[in-house]
Write a protein that holds these residues in place. Structure first.
Motif, PDB file in Angstrom:
ATOM      1  N   LYS A   1       0.708  -1.227   0.008  1.00  0.00           N
ATOM      2  CA  LYS A   1       0.043   0.194   0.018  1.00  0.00           C
ATOM      3  C   LYS A   1       0.888   1.242  -0.066  1.00  0.00           C
ATOM      4  O   LYS A   1       1.655   1.549   0.730  1.00  0.00           O
ATOM      5  N   ASN A   2       0.838   2.091  -1.099  1.00  0.00           N
ATOM      6  CA  ASN A   2       1.336   3.294  -1.149  1.00  0.00           C
ATOM      7  C   ASN A   2       2.898   3.230  -1.299  1.00  0.00           C
ATOM      8  O   ASN A   2       3.438   4.181  -0.834  1.00  0.00           O
ATOM      9  N   LYS A   3       3.502   2.157  -1.579  1.00  0.00           N
ATOM     10  CA  LYS A   3       4.813   2.053  -1.867  1.00  0.00           C
ATOM     11  C   LYS A   3       5.049   1.194  -3.130  1.00  0.00           C
ATOM     12  O   LYS A   3       4.390   0.441  -3.750  1.00  0.00           O
ATOM     13  N   GLY A   4       6.591   1.490  -3.545  1.00  0.00           N
ATOM     14  CA  GLY A   4       6.783   0.862  -4.899  1.00  0.00           C
ATOM     15  C   GLY A   4       6.344   1.729  -6.112  1.00  0.00           C
ATOM     16  O   GLY A   4       6.211   2.903  -6.155  1.00  0.00           O
TER      17      GLY A   4
ATOM     18  N   HIS B   1       4.424   2.415 -14.465  1.00  0.00           N
ATOM     19  CA  HIS B   1       5.224   3.476 -14.521  1.00  0.00           C
ATOM     20  C   HIS B   1       5.918   3.420 -12.923  1.00  0.00           C
ATOM     21  O   HIS B   1       5.648   2.857 -11.950  1.00  0.00           O
ATOM     22  N   LYS B   2       7.052   4.167 -12.955  1.00  0.00           N
ATOM     23  CA  LYS B   2       7.559   4.369 -11.643  1.00  0.00           C
ATOM     24  C   LYS B   2       6.645   5.432 -10.620  1.00  0.00           C
ATOM     25  O   LYS B   2       6.235   6.138 -11.099  1.00  0.00           O
ATOM     26  N   GLY B   3       6.924   4.906  -9.482  1.00  0.00           N
ATOM     27  CA  GLY B   3       6.179   5.510  -8.380  1.00  0.00           C
ATOM     28  C   GLY B   3       4.512   4.998  -8.099  1.00  0.00           C
ATOM     29  O   GLY B   3       4.226   4.030  -8.914  1.00  0.00           O
ATOM     30  N   VAL B   4       4.040   5.065  -7.030  1.00  0.00           N
ATOM     31  CA  VAL B   4       2.716   4.481  -6.780  1.00  0.00           C
ATOM     32  C   VAL B   4       1.543   4.751  -8.065  1.00  0.00           C
ATOM     33  O   VAL B   4       1.573   5.757  -8.507  1.00  0.00           O
TER      34      VAL B   4
ATOM     35  N   THR C   1       9.387   5.488  -2.357  1.00  0.00           N
ATOM     36  CA  THR C   1       9.088   7.080  -2.022  1.00  0.00           C
ATOM     37  C   THR C   1       8.115   6.931  -0.954  1.00  0.00           C
ATOM     38  O   THR C   1       7.068   6.615  -1.186  1.00  0.00           O
ATOM     39  N   GLU C   2       8.311   7.463   0.073  1.00  0.00           N
ATOM     40  CA  GLU C   2       7.455   7.716   1.192  1.00  0.00           C
ATOM     41  C   GLU C   2       7.441   9.138   1.640  1.00  0.00           C
ATOM     42  O   GLU C   2       8.810   9.568   2.078  1.00  0.00           O
ATOM     43  N   ASN C   3       6.403   9.897   1.715  1.00  0.00           N
ATOM     44  CA  ASN C   3       6.305  11.176   2.148  1.00  0.00           C
ATOM     45  C   ASN C   3       7.118  12.022   1.557  1.00  0.00           C
ATOM     46  O   ASN C   3       8.078  12.879   1.909  1.00  0.00           O
ATOM     47  N   GLY C   4       7.385  11.706   0.069  1.00  0.00           N
ATOM     48  CA  GLY C   4       8.390  12.562  -0.785  1.00  0.00           C
ATOM     49  C   GLY C   4       9.765  12.153  -0.588  1.00  0.00           C
ATOM     50  O   GLY C   4      10.608  12.830  -1.397  1.00  0.00           O
TER      51      GLY C   4
END
Length: 178
Positions: free
Chosen positions: A41-44, A55-58, A144-147
């Protein structure tokens, strides 16, 4: 050392991934018939189907609701396998055996051409032991977590990299272990 490319030859030109290796990779990747974030969840990275990078990012909320058909997953998997086979044939200038070719295709499918570039360099130098070590180190993924981006070990990659590096481990006589 003889470099086949310097003579205009590609020593692995006729090679394709073996059916057994394609099936193993397909089982490792597991087919998921929707978009999902590959590290939870919200990772990777936003991924779908059989480990296919969207694509790269969530994923966006809209993407997370997107379903994909079995037919589309199968078609894209075969297209991506053909693509990585071409990358391996083009980038490797020394002759490989089938297990080595299969392992490199699996690595490129998962890590991308750029992610496998150091491994290609080791192999082309005839340093299979260095290639095996390099493959074994490719167990971290950027999230990427919290920018903020950081690299974490992806537990599923540990076994996969051990399998991919195995055909390049050499014995004391300098020949690859089968």
């Amino acid at each position: 050392m003889f470099n086949a490319t310097s003579k205009g030859l590609q020593p692995n030109n006729g090679m394709k991934m073996s059916p057994a290796a394609k099936m193993r990779m397909r089982q490792t990747e597991k087919a998921i018939y929707r978009y999902y974030n590959d590290m939870g969840k919200n990772k990777g990275n936003c991924t779908w189907g059989v480990g296919i990078l969207a694509h790269k990012g969530v994923c966006t909320q809209e993407e997370l609701g997107r379903r994909v058909s079995v037919g589309l997953v199968n078609l894209e998997y075969e297209r991506r396998v053909a693509e990585v086979e071409g990358i391996v044939r083009r980038r490797v200038t020394v002759a490989l055996n089938q297990n080595q070719f299969d392992a490199l295709c699996s690595l490129v499918y998962n890590a991308g051409e750029k992610g496998a570039s150091d491994t290609f360099r080791f192999i082309n130098q005839g340093n299979f032991s260095g290639a095996a070590k390099n493959i074994s180190l490719l167990i971290k993924v950027g999230i990427t977590e919290n920018g903020k981006k950081r690299y974490v070990v992806a537990p599923g990659l540990i076994k996969r990299r051990a399998e991919e590096s195995a055909p390049f481990r050499v014995n004391n006589a300098g020949t690859a272990k089968e």
